[in-house]
Motif scaffolding. Structure first.
Motif, short mmCIF file in Angstrom:
data_model
loop_
_atom_site.label_atom_id
_atom_site.label_comp_id
_atom_site.label_asym_id
_atom_site.label_seq_id
_atom_site.Cartn_x
_atom_site.Cartn_y
_atom_site.Cartn_z
N PHE A 137 0.83 -1.21 0.00
CA PHE A 137 0.00 0.00 0.00
C PHE A 137 0.86 1.26 0.00
O PHE A 137 0.53 2.26 -0.64
CB PHE A 137 -0.92 -0.03 1.23
CG PHE A 137 -1.90 1.09 1.29
CD1 PHE A 137 -3.04 1.08 0.51
CD2 PHE A 137 -1.69 2.17 2.14
CE1 PHE A 137 -3.96 2.11 0.57
CE2 PHE A 137 -2.60 3.21 2.21
CZ PHE A 137 -3.74 3.18 1.42
N THR A 138 1.97 1.19 0.72
CA THR A 138 2.83 2.37 0.89
C THR A 138 3.58 2.76 -0.39
O THR A 138 4.18 3.82 -0.46
CB THR A 138 3.85 2.13 2.01
OG1 THR A 138 4.54 0.89 1.76
CG2 THR A 138 3.17 2.04 3.37
N SER A 139 3.50 1.90 -1.41
CA SER A 139 4.19 2.21 -2.67
C SER A 139 3.35 3.05 -3.62
O SER A 139 3.80 3.36 -4.73
CB SER A 139 4.59 0.91 -3.38
OG SER A 139 5.48 0.15 -2.57
N PHE A 140 2.14 3.41 -3.19
CA PHE A 140 1.21 4.12 -4.07
C PHE A 140 0.75 5.42 -3.43
O PHE A 140 0.68 5.52 -2.20
CB PHE A 140 0.01 3.22 -4.41
CG PHE A 140 0.39 2.02 -5.21
CD1 PHE A 140 0.33 2.03 -6.59
CD2 PHE A 140 0.87 0.88 -4.58
CE1 PHE A 140 0.70 0.93 -7.34
CE2 PHE A 140 1.25 -0.23 -5.32
CZ PHE A 140 1.17 -0.19 -6.70
N PRO A 141 0.45 6.43 -4.26
CA PRO A 141 0.09 7.74 -3.71
C PRO A 141 -1.28 7.77 -3.04
O PRO A 141 -1.54 8.61 -2.20
CB PRO A 141 0.11 8.66 -4.94
CG PRO A 141 -0.10 7.75 -6.11
CD PRO A 141 0.54 6.45 -5.73
N ASP A 142 -2.17 6.84 -3.42
CA ASP A 142 -3.50 6.84 -2.83
C ASP A 142 -4.13 5.45 -2.92
O ASP A 142 -3.60 4.56 -3.61
CB ASP A 142 -4.41 7.89 -3.50
CG ASP A 142 -4.45 7.75 -5.01
OD1 ASP A 142 -4.65 6.62 -5.50
OD2 ASP A 142 -4.25 8.77 -5.71
N ARG A 143 -5.25 5.28 -2.23
CA ARG A 143 -5.93 3.99 -2.17
C ARG A 143 -6.41 3.54 -3.55
O ARG A 143 -6.38 2.35 -3.87
CB ARG A 143 -7.12 4.10 -1.21
CG ARG A 143 -7.85 2.78 -0.95
CD ARG A 143 -8.95 2.96 0.08
NE ARG A 143 -8.43 3.42 1.36
CZ ARG A 143 -7.90 2.63 2.26
NH1 ARG A 143 -7.81 1.34 2.05
NH2 ARG A 143 -7.44 3.12 3.39
N GLU A 144 -6.85 4.49 -4.37
CA GLU A 144 -7.40 4.13 -5.68
C GLU A 144 -6.34 3.55 -6.60
O GLU A 144 -6.56 2.54 -7.27
CB GLU A 144 -8.07 5.35 -6.34
CG GLU A 144 -9.42 5.72 -5.76
CD GLU A 144 -9.36 6.22 -4.31
OE1 GLU A 144 -8.34 6.86 -3.95
OE2 GLU A 144 -10.31 5.93 -3.56
#
Length: 197
Positions: free
Chosen positions: A58-65
């Motif tokens: 999850f932490t590798s992406f700027p947002d949940r979407e």
């Protein structure tokens, strides 16, 4: 034969039980891939059974979407008939649920709709409940609010701690999960019917 992708976040004890059940020629489902939102200890089970894995932190992406889009892309590569959340502790954005539901199920350590959320066992103890349970549900866009596929009551015993109660809940969760997947695979449970009734 029902093709499963299983998603985990931790040790994967339910996953292990499912992999053992699926070793039987008589069990009508097979795990084709195991994914996680972190480097999960449960990947050891995947290695032991020769099942491919993928991780989408999850932490590798700027947002949940955007994280959800990548998880969905990884799942779709395996073309599963059913996605199983087995101790997967992160909520999906709407586009993932809409793409996979009703063919995505989850276990929950309480007798829903009692004690939804991340701490079902702790909440049952805090409420002084005399019994709790385990449930298998279709994942929807709420929190543990989808159609219930199977559930069973479990007594809360005097002196129970969160760990002792959770251990007993897990035993029932595993049995319900294995049985529910079997019933989906054989047509005894119609997921489309469950979500349109």
């Amino acid at each position: 034969m029902l093709k499963l992708v299983v998603l985990i976040s931790g040790g994967g004890s339910n996953l292990r039980a499912l992999l053992e059940a699926a070793q039987s020629d008589e069990y009508p489902a097979r795990v084709v891939a195991i994914g996680a939102d972190r480097e999960a200890d449960g990947f050891e089970h995947a290695e032991a059974f020769g099942i491919p894995t993928f991780s989408v932190p999850f932490t590798s992406f700027p947002d949940r979407e955007s994280w959800g889009d990548e998880v969905l892309a990884q799942i779709r590569q395996w073309q599963p008939d059913l996605v199983v959340l087995s101790g997967f502790m992160r909520l999906f954005p709407r586009q993932v649920v809409d793409a996979l539901s009703p063919h995505m199920i989850n276990t929950h350590p309480a007798y829903l709709p009692e004690f939804p959320g991340a701490h079902g066992v702790r909440d049952a103890l805090a409420a002084g409940a005399s019994q709790t349970g385990a449930s298998v549900i279709v994942v929807d866009n709420g929190v543990d609010s989808g159609p219930i596929l199977a559930q069973e009551r479990i007594p809360v015993l005097p002196g129970d701690t969160e760990d002792t109660l959770h251990d007993r809940v897990k035993v029932v969760e595993r049995r319900l999960l294995i049985g529910t997947i079997h019933d989906i695979a054989t047509g005894a449970i119609d997921l489309t019917e469950k979500t349109t009734a």
